[in-house]
Each structure stands twice: as C-alpha cells, then as structure tokens.
Design a protein around this motif. Sequence first.
Motif, PDB file in Angstrom:
ATOM      1  N   ASP A 136      38.967  29.424  39.495  1.00  0.00           N
ATOM      2  CA  ASP A 136      38.793  30.628  38.678  1.00  0.00           C
ATOM      3  C   ASP A 136      38.959  30.362  37.182  1.00  0.00           C
ATOM      4  OD1 ASP A 136      38.352  32.084  40.936  1.00  0.00           O
ATOM      5  OD2 ASP A 136      40.249  33.163  40.911  1.00  0.00           O
ATOM      6  N   GLU A 137      40.003  29.629  36.830  1.00  0.00           N
ATOM      7  CA  GLU A 137      40.292  29.435  35.408  1.00  0.00           C
ATOM      8  C   GLU A 137      39.211  28.609  34.722  1.00  0.00           C
ATOM      9  OE1 GLU A 137      42.543  30.998  33.830  1.00  0.00           O
ATOM     10  OE2 GLU A 137      43.656  31.822  35.539  1.00  0.00           O
ATOM     11  N   ALA A 138      38.731  27.557  35.394  1.00  0.00           N
ATOM     12  CA  ALA A 138      37.664  26.739  34.807  1.00  0.00           C
ATOM     13  C   ALA A 138      36.389  27.557  34.645  1.00  0.00           C
ATOM     14  CB  ALA A 138      37.403  25.515  35.674  1.00  0.00           C
ATOM     15  N   LEU A 139      36.097  28.409  35.622  1.00  0.00           N
ATOM     16  CA  LEU A 139      34.918  29.274  35.498  1.00  0.00           C
ATOM     17  C   LEU A 139      35.095  30.250  34.346  1.00  0.00           C
ATOM     18  CD1 LEU A 139      32.238  30.481  36.334  1.00  0.00           C
ATOM     19  CD2 LEU A 139      33.449  31.780  38.124  1.00  0.00           C
ATOM     20  N   GLY A 140      36.281  30.820  34.233  1.00  0.00           N
ATOM     21  CA  GLY A 140      36.531  31.753  33.138  1.00  0.00           C
ATOM     22  C   GLY A 140      36.326  31.121  31.781  1.00  0.00           C
ATOM     23  N   GLU A 141      36.800  29.893  31.614  1.00  0.00           N
ATOM     24  CA  GLU A 141      36.608  29.174  30.350  1.00  0.00           C
ATOM     25  C   GLU A 141      35.125  28.951  30.073  1.00  0.00           C
ATOM     26  OE1 GLU A 141      37.868  24.873  28.307  1.00  0.00           O
ATOM     27  OE2 GLU A 141      38.716  25.496  30.239  1.00  0.00           O
ATOM     28  N   PHE A 142      34.382  28.591  31.118  1.00  0.00           N
ATOM     29  CA  PHE A 142      32.939  28.398  30.984  1.00  0.00           C
ATOM     30  C   PHE A 142      32.256  29.690  30.538  1.00  0.00           C
ATOM     31  CE2 PHE A 142      28.852  28.951  33.291  1.00  0.00           C
ATOM     32  CZ  PHE A 142      28.096  27.946  32.693  1.00  0.00           C
ATOM     33  N   LEU A 143      32.591  30.801  31.183  1.00  0.00           N
ATOM     34  CA  LEU A 143      31.940  32.074  30.883  1.00  0.00           C
ATOM     35  C   LEU A 143      32.258  32.556  29.471  1.00  0.00           C
ATOM     36  CD1 LEU A 143      32.370  33.995  34.270  1.00  0.00           C
ATOM     37  CD2 LEU A 143      30.420  32.630  33.472  1.00  0.00           C
ATOM     38  N   VAL A 155      31.700  41.002  42.660  1.00  0.00           N
ATOM     39  CA  VAL A 155      32.830  40.120  42.375  1.00  0.00           C
ATOM     40  C   VAL A 155      33.901  40.923  41.650  1.00  0.00           C
ATOM     41  CG1 VAL A 155      33.608  38.079  41.120  1.00  0.00           C
ATOM     42  CG2 VAL A 155      31.379  38.067  42.256  1.00  0.00           C
ATOM     43  N   LYS A 156      35.108  40.927  42.198  1.00  0.00           N
ATOM     44  CA  LYS A 156      36.231  41.617  41.583  1.00  0.00           C
ATOM     45  C   LYS A 156      37.384  40.635  41.449  1.00  0.00           C
ATOM     46  CE  LYS A 156      33.652  45.226  41.917  1.00  0.00           C
ATOM     47  NZ  LYS A 156      32.904  45.662  40.717  1.00  0.00           N
ATOM     48  N   SER A 157      37.936  40.546  40.257  1.00  0.00           N
ATOM     49  CA  SER A 157      38.969  39.542  40.020  1.00  0.00           C
ATOM     50  C   SER A 157      40.074  40.080  39.136  1.00  0.00           C
ATOM     51  CB  SER A 157      38.349  38.295  39.366  1.00  0.00           C
ATOM     52  OG  SER A 157      39.318  37.304  39.149  1.00  0.00           O
ATOM     53  N   GLU A 158      41.279  39.569  39.387  1.00  0.00           N
ATOM     54  CA  GLU A 158      42.416  39.871  38.527  1.00  0.00           C
ATOM     55  C   GLU A 158      42.611  38.806  37.456  1.00  0.00           C
ATOM     56  OE1 GLU A 158      45.898  40.629  40.864  1.00  0.00           O
ATOM     57  OE2 GLU A 158      44.818  41.868  42.309  1.00  0.00           O
ATOM     58  N   VAL A 159      41.767  37.798  37.449  1.00  0.00           N
ATOM     59  CA  VAL A 159      41.825  36.760  36.422  1.00  0.00           C
ATOM     60  C   VAL A 159      41.203  37.315  35.144  1.00  0.00           C
ATOM     61  CG1 VAL A 159      41.092  34.426  35.792  1.00  0.00           C
ATOM     62  CG2 VAL A 159      41.687  34.956  38.171  1.00  0.00           C
ATOM     63  N   SER A 160      41.960  37.312  34.061  1.00  0.00           N
ATOM     64  CA  SER A 160      41.539  38.035  32.860  1.00  0.00           C
ATOM     65  C   SER A 160      40.220  37.511  32.300  1.00  0.00           C
ATOM     66  CB  SER A 160      42.632  37.959  31.789  1.00  0.00           C
ATOM     67  OG  SER A 160      42.899  36.607  31.438  1.00  0.00           O
ATOM     68  N   SER A 161      40.034  36.201  32.290  1.00  0.00           N
ATOM     69  CA  SER A 161      38.796  35.662  31.723  1.00  0.00           C
ATOM     70  C   SER A 161      37.577  36.052  32.551  1.00  0.00           C
ATOM     71  CB  SER A 161      38.887  34.136  31.624  1.00  0.00           C
ATOM     72  OG  SER A 161      39.173  33.554  32.885  1.00  0.00           O
ATOM     73  N   LEU A 162      37.735  36.215  33.853  1.00  0.00           N
ATOM     74  CA  LEU A 162      36.624  36.676  34.685  1.00  0.00           C
ATOM     75  C   LEU A 162      36.392  38.165  34.497  1.00  0.00           C
ATOM     76  CD1 LEU A 162      37.210  34.691  38.024  1.00  0.00           C
ATOM     77  CD2 LEU A 162      35.936  34.031  35.977  1.00  0.00           C
ATOM     78  N   ASN A 163      37.466  38.933  34.439  1.00  0.00           N
ATOM     79  CA  ASN A 163      37.340  40.371  34.167  1.00  0.00           C
ATOM     80  C   ASN A 163      36.660  40.634  32.842  1.00  0.00           C
ATOM     81  OD1 ASN A 163      38.153  42.173  36.123  1.00  0.00           O
ATOM     82  ND2 ASN A 163      40.323  41.762  35.783  1.00  0.00           N
ATOM     83  N   GLN A 164      36.954  39.806  31.889  1.00  0.00           N
ATOM     84  CA  GLN A 164      36.445  39.992  30.539  1.00  0.00           C
ATOM     85  C   GLN A 164      34.953  39.698  30.437  1.00  0.00           C
ATOM     86  OE1 GLN A 164      38.778  37.779  27.717  1.00  0.00           O
ATOM     87  NE2 GLN A 164      37.227  37.891  26.099  1.00  0.00           N
ATOM     88  N   THR A 165      34.442  38.857  31.322  1.00  0.00           N
ATOM     89  CA  THR A 165      33.080  38.351  31.153  1.00  0.00           C
ATOM     90  C   THR A 165      32.084  38.833  32.203  1.00  0.00           C
ATOM     91  OG1 THR A 165      33.785  36.358  32.335  1.00  0.00           O
ATOM     92  CG2 THR A 165      33.771  36.265  29.923  1.00  0.00           C
ATOM     93  N   ILE A 166      32.534  39.165  33.413  1.00  0.00           N
ATOM     94  CA  ILE A 166      31.602  39.526  34.492  1.00  0.00           C
ATOM     95  C   ILE A 166      31.401  41.034  34.519  1.00  0.00           C
ATOM     96  CG2 ILE A 166      31.108  39.380  36.961  1.00  0.00           C
ATOM     97  CD1 ILE A 166      33.031  36.991  37.086  1.00  0.00           C
ATOM     98  N   THR A 197      40.684  36.800  43.454  1.00  0.00           N
ATOM     99  CA  THR A 197      39.262  37.101  43.265  1.00  0.00           C
ATOM    100  C   THR A 197      38.651  37.392  44.620  1.00  0.00           C
ATOM    101  OG1 THR A 197      39.107  35.672  41.322  1.00  0.00           O
ATOM    102  CG2 THR A 197      37.047  36.231  42.440  1.00  0.00           C
ATOM    103  N   THR A 198      37.958  38.516  44.738  1.00  0.00           N
ATOM    104  CA  THR A 198      37.373  38.921  46.013  1.00  0.00           C
ATOM    105  C   THR A 198      35.877  39.188  45.847  1.00  0.00           C
ATOM    106  OG1 THR A 198      37.956  41.229  45.586  1.00  0.00           O
ATOM    107  CG2 THR A 198      39.520  39.919  46.877  1.00  0.00           C
ATOM    108  N   PHE A 199      35.180  39.125  46.982  1.00  0.00           N
ATOM    109  CA  PHE A 199      33.735  39.323  47.014  1.00  0.00           C
ATOM    110  C   PHE A 199      33.437  40.459  47.995  1.00  0.00           C
ATOM    111  CE2 PHE A 199      34.479  35.231  45.346  1.00  0.00           C
ATOM    112  CZ  PHE A 199      33.398  34.902  44.544  1.00  0.00           C
ATOM    113  N   LEU A 200      32.954  41.569  47.460  1.00  0.00           N
ATOM    114  CA  LEU A 200      32.685  42.748  48.273  1.00  0.00           C
ATOM    115  C   LEU A 200      31.311  42.657  48.916  1.00  0.00           C
ATOM    116  CD1 LEU A 200      34.059  45.495  45.851  1.00  0.00           C
ATOM    117  CD2 LEU A 200      35.296  44.204  47.616  1.00  0.00           C
TER     118      LEU A 200
END
Length: 587
Positions: A136-143, A155-166, A197-200
Amino acid sequence: MKPSLALAALVLAGTAVADDYLYSRRLAKRFVDDDGHYNVTFFHINDVHAHLDQFSSSGTTCEDPEKGCYGGYARIKTKVNELREQYPDNLWLNAGDEFQGTLFYQYYGGEKIAETINDLKFDAMTLGNHEWDGGDEALGEFLLNLTFPVVSCNVKSEVSSLNQTIKNYHIFDGHEIAVIGATTTTTPSISSVGNTTTFLEPIAEVQKAIWEIRNETDVNRIVLLSHLGYNVDQELAAQTEGLSLIIGGHSHTLLGDMEDAEGDYPTIVEDLNGDEVFIVTAYRWGEYLGAIDLTFDDEGKALAYHGAPIHMDNSTSLDEELDDKIQDWAEAFSEFAAEVLGETDAVLVQSTCQDGDCLLGQVMADAMFEYRFNQTEGTDEEPALALINAGGVRAEIDEGEITRGEVLTAFPFGNAIVELVFSGEDLRKVLEGAVSYVNQFNDQEISSWFQVSRGVRIQFNPDNEPGSRLVNVTLNGTTIDDASEYRVVTLDFLAGGGDNIFVATNDFITLDTQDEVLTQYIVARTPLSPELEERVVDSDGQASGNETSQVSAGGEAEETQGEDAAGMLSIPIWTAVAGAVLAAMVL
C-alpha cells in the motif's frame, strides 16, 4: 468537433489491423447532427507491465529492431501525439497494471514508470492488481507523483496516500464525460494488499457511481475504465444500466479481426435497459494501442463507433527524447541483465501456460523439484512434486542464449521456494481444486491454472462438475495413497494463499528465490533441450477408488482411478525447527 468518419485514416495508420466498423441498431448512418449528438475519440492501453522499452515478440529486450520490435512508450508517445493532434476531441486512458514485468520495475520500483506515464500525459488511469505488488505505501508514493487522476470506485482504503489519490470517478468538463474506475476483487489474493485496504463488489459499486453522477451532475455520458477482465466486463455491462463504453484490462485479451483475436473490437453487450455497451481492450505490454471513436446522443447513449487497435510495430518511430531517457535508465542494469547463463535448443513458451501444459512452466517446475531433491536426496524428506501457478510465468524465453535478464523478465516477482507437506488424501483434494478452479477446502475461486514437475500425471474430466473432475494422479507411475505423506515444492506466494490454490498458511520456511533456482538449473544443464510433456491431461473417466497402479512389463503404469477426499492438515517442512517458521513474503 470532427465527424468520426474521419477515423478511417487512423485505422489505416496501423499495420496488421482490420477496419472494425459497425453501426448501432439505433443509427443507420454516421454523422454529428443538430440534435446534440457528440463525437469523441478514446485512445487506450492496458497491462503494459513495465515494458517501457520496445520488446521482441516474446516480450524480452529488443536486440535487433530490424527483425521486428513492438511497443515501448517512446513509440506509443509518437502515435498518441499524432492522433491527439488529428482528433482534438479525445481522452487518453490507462486501464492499469503498469507495474511488474521487466527490470525497469524490479530495479527502479515505480519511479521511472511514474515519470514515463506523466510524460505520456494520460487523462486518467485505473489501478491494476499489480500496482499493489510493493504494498500500500509504495503504491501511495507512486500515485502522489502522478499528474493525472486515478479512479477506482470499488477500492476503499484507510491508507492516507491512497485515500488522497484514488477517486471513484473523474468528470471531464470539456467533454461532459464521466470516467469511473474499477479494479479486480482478486487483488488481495494475488498481490500485497494491506489489511486496511478492501475491494468491494464492482458491479454494485459501478452502478452506484452511475446513479450518483446522474443525480448530482448534468453529465450523462459515462465510461468505465476497468481492470476486471474481459469476461467480467461483459457481465458488468449486462447487469448495469447507464454505461456506453467499457475500456478494459487485466485479462490480456486481444480483440479485433486479426489472427488469434478472442472477440470483436468492440464487443457489444446489451445492458439492463436494452441499450448497447461497447467493450474494448488492447491486449498487453503496449503491443497494441486501442482507438475507438464514439458518437453519443443527447441522452448519453452510444449511437455508433468507428475504430480498431493499432499495432505498435516498427512502422511507428520512437520519440527520440523519451527513448534516450529510457535507454539511459536501462544502462544501470544492462550489464547484469546481459549475463549469459546458458542456452536452450527450444523456445520456452509462456503464452499457453494458462491453457494447459507449457514448456516454460514445466522447465520452472522441474528446476524447483530438482533443487529440493538435491538437498534431500537419500532422506525421508525427498519431495514428491513441484507445483507453480501459471500466472507467475510472465514472458517467453527465446531459443538460443539465455540471459539473466530473460530469467528475471519471465519470473519477476522475487518469490521464494518453500515446501508443504500433505497427506495423499489432502493432496488429491488440492489438485481437485486446481483442475476445478474451486479450492475444495474453502470453496473459493482459484484464479490461475498451474504447472507441475516431471513424473507427475494428472487426469481430469473437464465435463464433470467442479469438485468431481479429478480422475487420477500418479507420481512416477504410482497412484497417490491416501495414508502416505507427500512433500510439495511450491512458492511462498502460493503457500501464503496467493491464487487460492492452497489454503493460506505461514507454516513453512523460505529457501532460495525462484529466479536463482532457475539460474542454477540452466547453468547445470545447459544446453537445455526440453520437450513438452503431457502432465495435466483431459480424460473422460470418473474417479472410482484409491487403488495402486500396476506397472506393466514395459514399464508403463496401468492407470487406475482415485477418489476425491476431504480434510486437510498442513505440516511444517522440518518438525525439528517448527518453532523457527518464517512468515511468507507474498508478492
């Protein structure tokens, strides 16, 4: 706006591409009329898998461009720039899986991929399962480094960088078009997704997004950018309403009227209201660039299309500036990748690994079996077989010299060799699940075919119901015995639950990495002269009992039939060090 009829020139610009040209039942003649019918061109790509540079037909490094090379983002940039200038009403979309597949990812992670796709100026991207290969963290940095929107509504995530970008979707105001994203729900079982991170379920989430767009905006032209796979895209189209176009990825499906195409470009499916949904996808690795010109009516429904995939071969030049960058990046690992390990007298085929026995899959399984057998020969810990997932075999190895770079491209995930122990009863249940695509311990879908090592013969009846397909399994001519124990050499990814072939466990010790085991095998056996063997074969028989096969005077086993069984007990590799078990490194 230009009439989409002009896109005929676009199609003719590609080689080995036919003019897929159909009309909707709702429009007998193509035009943009006074009723507000709107025309827009979509360019799309999917499953590039870190093929930043052009490649040979097998997917490996292009050594001689004059003999034919394909893809490469420098070539794609040239073509997209030409098309965007010619068709200014356009969207340029990426259907995911930029990560994993070449040394550009293994050496640089997502850094150079991000720089390259920013250079390509995509309008939007959805996420593929391999985007999570680094976690998750490496993906967040990429995004966070991308300069265009990323969409995936399920895609639903509690990881801030993913929440911020997706985002669930993005609205392009200039076109009054909404692009929704969706990612395969199999991602947690085939990549390294964190537990927050979950996938609905995508069908429900896509429909929810469509209704939200309609209720809260004035937009009614809605497109899905999907990394769900061609079959799921068709199911989703039929079970929702409000989409006009699905641009897909994940299944590496070739569409069009070229040889080996699996369907029409576009494939047309009726939605719940009886309206047509156009489905397109563009194979893999950037060998094809998808291009479809779509006409919408004032209700946002698709009226007609014109377009076809464009083959990215030598007829399109490389963008010099981007190609120079890519070649500079490749210099960092070129010497390492160019090391010659040995030779092969046969092409080690990858393309058929998901359909049945394949030569590269068999070579890899044999290498893993031999590696572990050499460690345990003469002890009671000798392995019975090796088993790998077909999805982990990523690229063909050409006849001739085998380089370290080819090995890493074919097996890029860094998986480690492990060993699991099963009773014969449980092993047959594992294999029943493998041929049925349904794990017999947890009743969940198995997401990959498999390859096994020499001496294994698995007969199954594909016409039987899942759970009753396995007819017989023999190891070196002897049918598996329920009461005996069998050691299975496999990968930490699979042992940890990847592809759901085994029930997830951490009750194992990791050994050497997969690429190093294959390297050792090549060095020891060069030149390789493998021949494809029938190891997993169709049968019209039925399981009827667990009998030991009798070996005839000629040495061939008379095949008897085993029965399905229940119950599983996973045993540590070495009971003496059971307390020293290491966690799986699932990639």
